[in-house]
Design an enzyme around this catalytic site. Structure first.
Site, PDB file in Angstrom:
ATOM      1  N   HIS A 373      -6.316   3.849  -0.402  1.00  0.00           N
ATOM      2  CA  HIS A 373      -6.194   3.288  -1.747  1.00  0.00           C
ATOM      3  C   HIS A 373      -7.371   2.427  -2.199  1.00  0.00           C
ATOM      4  O   HIS A 373      -7.484   2.129  -3.392  1.00  0.00           O
ATOM      5  CB  HIS A 373      -4.913   2.453  -1.821  1.00  0.00           C
ATOM      6  CG  HIS A 373      -4.184   2.567  -3.124  1.00  0.00           C
ATOM      7  ND1 HIS A 373      -4.820   2.723  -4.348  1.00  0.00           N
ATOM      8  CD2 HIS A 373      -2.861   2.549  -3.418  1.00  0.00           C
ATOM      9  CE1 HIS A 373      -3.920   2.795  -5.305  1.00  0.00           C
ATOM     10  NE2 HIS A 373      -2.728   2.694  -4.784  1.00  0.00           N
ATOM     11  N   TYR A 489       6.991  -5.405  -9.746  1.00  0.00           N
ATOM     12  CA  TYR A 489       5.618  -4.968 -10.012  1.00  0.00           C
ATOM     13  C   TYR A 489       5.667  -3.519 -10.456  1.00  0.00           C
ATOM     14  O   TYR A 489       6.222  -2.660  -9.770  1.00  0.00           O
ATOM     15  CB  TYR A 489       4.799  -5.107  -8.726  1.00  0.00           C
ATOM     16  CG  TYR A 489       3.344  -4.699  -8.786  1.00  0.00           C
ATOM     17  CD1 TYR A 489       2.342  -5.654  -8.680  1.00  0.00           C
ATOM     18  CD2 TYR A 489       2.955  -3.366  -8.884  1.00  0.00           C
ATOM     19  CE1 TYR A 489       0.995  -5.304  -8.680  1.00  0.00           C
ATOM     20  CE2 TYR A 489       1.619  -2.997  -8.901  1.00  0.00           C
ATOM     21  CZ  TYR A 489       0.647  -3.967  -8.792  1.00  0.00           C
ATOM     22  OH  TYR A 489      -0.686  -3.605  -8.797  1.00  0.00           O
ATOM     23  N   SER A 491       2.769  -0.748 -11.672  1.00  0.00           N
ATOM     24  CA  SER A 491       1.331  -0.554 -11.823  1.00  0.00           C
ATOM     25  C   SER A 491       1.006   0.110 -13.153  1.00  0.00           C
ATOM     26  O   SER A 491       1.674   1.056 -13.571  1.00  0.00           O
ATOM     27  CB  SER A 491       0.807   0.310 -10.671  1.00  0.00           C
ATOM     28  OG  SER A 491      -0.575   0.511 -10.776  1.00  0.00           O
ATOM     29  N   THR A 502      -6.207  -1.667 -12.161  1.00  0.00           N
ATOM     30  CA  THR A 502      -4.828  -1.705 -12.633  1.00  0.00           C
ATOM     31  C   THR A 502      -4.483  -3.115 -13.117  1.00  0.00           C
ATOM     32  O   THR A 502      -5.164  -4.081 -12.787  1.00  0.00           O
ATOM     33  CB  THR A 502      -3.829  -1.326 -11.524  1.00  0.00           C
ATOM     34  OG1 THR A 502      -3.921  -2.279 -10.459  1.00  0.00           O
ATOM     35  CG2 THR A 502      -4.098   0.076 -11.007  1.00  0.00           C
TER      36      THR A 502
END
Length: 661
Positions: A373, A489, A491, A502
């Site tokens: 990532h 959360y 994104s 992001t």
């Protein structure tokens, strides 16, 4: 042209047929077989003129932060946090904000969050698997005969290489958000903006109500890897790479997929090499080196120099520099849960989690992407998946009746990578496997596919489908915790800006809090319940719009926190407030991607007592993929609560009071 070249090669002299890496087709003879559609607009045409990620006003960030905290805290807690924020705005905040603005002005080539975001990943000493790497499951080819493992793998490889070459030649269509496609997604638009100077090209697109997106992440999509280093890992690219890495049973194999001039090798030759690998009778690796990529980063960084010192420098270089990695699985997961396990982490032996992405393909041809990532986000991987799947369907390089090439000797072209392992390395691999097994066995998974209503139905009620899916998550958590709320959360990409990454949509809001209280109240009317759904949709849509425009509060506060951390050891009042830690302890970590080529995806929780929630919103179904650690949360309970909550929402949208409360 490609068929002519294949025929010429088939009847070439024996000496040429047996040459694996020097089939030098003159560049002028390279056909369109090697590329996707060539864009009239160069790939990076808008990159220079993209707007920069804005730094929100300090007072706006503070107000947004307080509004999000209000959904989580009781009255006494909120007053305490409100006082901390007020003190921050009056004292340390303005100086920290001014320093951030100054730093941003000195670095106009990038965004204020880019370096911080890379550091967040590369400095994290936890293992990437479970902590960072997500997976995306791709849909089957609609033609069953094309889903045979080696057939589909070959087509995926060739289509991936076509995308890579199109990208490297800078003729891949730029990512553009067309607000009015009839006006901008046209040949006229392309002809006009292609001739605009790069310094003003974005503004030209803007005049058509089209918004080009940042393409910087794509440069790390292929031929790149993450190298473990002490304190901070390193992203490394190998632009001259021509070989593919294939893993099977914990073994490593490589072979060239590109010729010396950069053209793609014949597809039936690639098929032959895959067939050779799949028929290799070696038992599963006793000491699978791939397990080392599952380790904590410091452990891996400490042991890697010894692996190199054992005489594995060239071998490891072949692994790190590969175009990408294919993981051929020996068995197809029979259930959805086992499929999630296979694609999220597998057995740890047949992956190299440091590569930009692993393509995982079981015998049944279902394929998945597991990606590292730090280099990029879901938007880049989704574009890759969409282009690759589309091309492999429309222009398959091989067909069910295609025979593997007999004009090459795969035993000479395919290299099995042998690692020299001493007792220390063998012990390190055993320990890595044990740690990995313990971590993955502790992870619970469950899945819900729901078809009672869908995206179109929700839109027909003039509600945001994403807001409904997020409210369902809040309702489910409310159910399993008897009225609880948690930091959430979601994104949201900020790719509309240069080097944007992001921003967070804080989808636990005062509106979802009110909706839960109303829906689970026996005295509320169905009209009152529906009104709360409308309010949730309005608030969520506004938060999403703000996040996409770089007007959330999370990235701004993170940047200010980092500056404060560098300046002195004492944290300002806002960051010292325990409720700042609470709002960043993400119990409900959520993400979604939407595409007809994407079946579902997932990831592990980001905190020990949290949930990892991947979800899909499509016209044929809704779905949730849930993960949690068994000693902290129960996925089955969450799935049951999600299903009940979806039913509750459906009843309300049908004008009925929910039957399951």
């Amino acid at each position: 042209m490609s068929r002519i070249l294949s025929s010429l090669f088939q009847y070439a002299p024996k000496t040429l047929q047996q040459t694996c890496s020097s089939q030098a087709i003159p560049r002028r003879m390279v056909s369109s077989f090697d590329y996707l559609k060539r864009s009239k607009i160069p790939t990076y045409h808008f990159q220079k003129s993209l707007p920069r990620l804005p730094i929100p006003k300090l007072e706006d960030t503070c107000q947004r932060y307080l509004l999000s905290q209000k959904a989580l805290l009781d009255e006494t807690q909120y007053k305490s946090t409100e006082a901390a924020v007020k003190s921050f705005q009056e004292k340390e905040g303005p100086d920290l904000h001014d320093e951030l603005v100054k730093q941003d002005k000195r670095n106009k080539h990038t965004s204020y969050i880019s370096g911080i975001w890379f550091d967040m990943y590369l400095k994290d000493r936890r293992a990437t698997v479970l902590n960072h790497n997500p997976f995306m499951t791709l849909v089957y080819d609609p033609r069953p005969e094309y889903n045979k493992q080696l057939l589909r793998t070959t087509n995926i490889i060739v289509s991936s290489l076509r995308l890579m070459k199109t990208l490297e030649e800078k003729v891949l269509e730029p990512d553009i958000f067309h607000l009015n496609p009839k006006k901008s997604d046209t040949e006229t638009f392309r002809k006009i903006v292609r001739w605009l100077p790069e310094a003003v090209s974005w503004y030209g697109a803007y005049m058509f109500n089209a918004y080009p997106l940042d393409m910087s992440q794509y440069k790390s999509l292929f031929k790149s890897t993450r190298i473990p280093r002490p304190d901070k890992d390193e992203l490394v690219s190998s632009p001259d790479s021509r070989h593919l890495l294939v893993m099977r049973n914990g073994h490593f194999y490589t072979f060239d997929v590109l010729n010396e001039n950069g053209s793609i090798k014949p597809a039936n030759e690639i098929l032959a090499h895959l067939k050779y690998i799949s028929e290799d009778s070696r038992p599963p690796a006793e000491y699978p080196v791939g397990a080392l990529s599952t380790e904590t980063r410091d452990t891996w960084a400490n042991i890697r120099p010894h692996l190199l010192a054992c005489g594995n420098e060239e071998t490891l270089k072949m692994v790190d520099s590969a175009v990408f990695v294919i993981s051929l699985e020996s068995q197809s997961p029979p259930t959805t849960i086992e499929m999630i396990e296979t694609f999220l982490h597998g057995d740890g032996a047949n992956r190299w989690f440091d590569k930009s992405f692993n393509l995982i393909i079981p015998p049944d041809g279902r394929s998945s992407l597991n990606f590292e990532h730090s280099w990029g986000d879901g938007i880049a991987m989704l574009r890759y998946a969409n282009e690759m799947i589309k091309d492999s369907k429309e222009r398959p390089a091989i067909h069910p009746d295609t025979q593997a090439s007999t004009s090459v000797d795969s035993s000479k072209c395919v290299q099995h990578l042998n690692f020299n392992l001493d007792s220390k390395m063998k012990e390190a691999i055993i320990k890595a496997q044990a740690r990995f097994d313990e971590a993955t066995k502790a992870l619970d998974k469950d899945f819900l596919s729901y078809k009672r209503f869908n995206k179109s139905y929700v839109k027909g009620k003039k509600l945001s489908p994403d807001s409904v899916m997020q409210l369902v998550i809040q309702m489910a958590y409310y159910k399993i915790t008897s009225g609880g709320r948690a930091a959430t959360y979601e994104s949201c990409s900020t790719a509309a800006f240069k080097h944007g990454r992001t921003e967070t949509v804080r989808s636990c809001t005062w509106a979802t809090r009110k909706a839960c209280d109303t829906i689970f109240s026996s005295s509320a009317s169905v009209e009152e319940m529906f009104a709360t759904l409308q309010e949730c949709s309005k608030v969520h849509s506004q938060l999403t719009k703000e996040a996409a425009m770089g007007q959330g509060f999370d990235r701004h506060l993170l940047a200010l926190y980092k500056i404060a951390e560098q300046k002195s050891g004492k944290l300002p009042s806002l960051f010292a407030d325990p409720h700042y830690k609470l709002i960043n302890h993400i119990i409900l970590s959520t993400s979604t991607l939407s595409s007809a080529d994407y079946e579902f995806g997932g990831f592990a929780p980001v905190v020990p007592n949290g949930f990892g929630i991947g979800y899909v919103i499509e016209d044929d179904r809704l779905g949730y993929n849930i993960t949690a650690y068994k000693d902290q949360q129960n996925c089955s309970d969450m799935i049951a609560a999600l299903k009940e909550s979806l039913n509750n929402i459906h009843d309300i949208l049908e004008g009925k009071k929910p039957s399951e409360l």
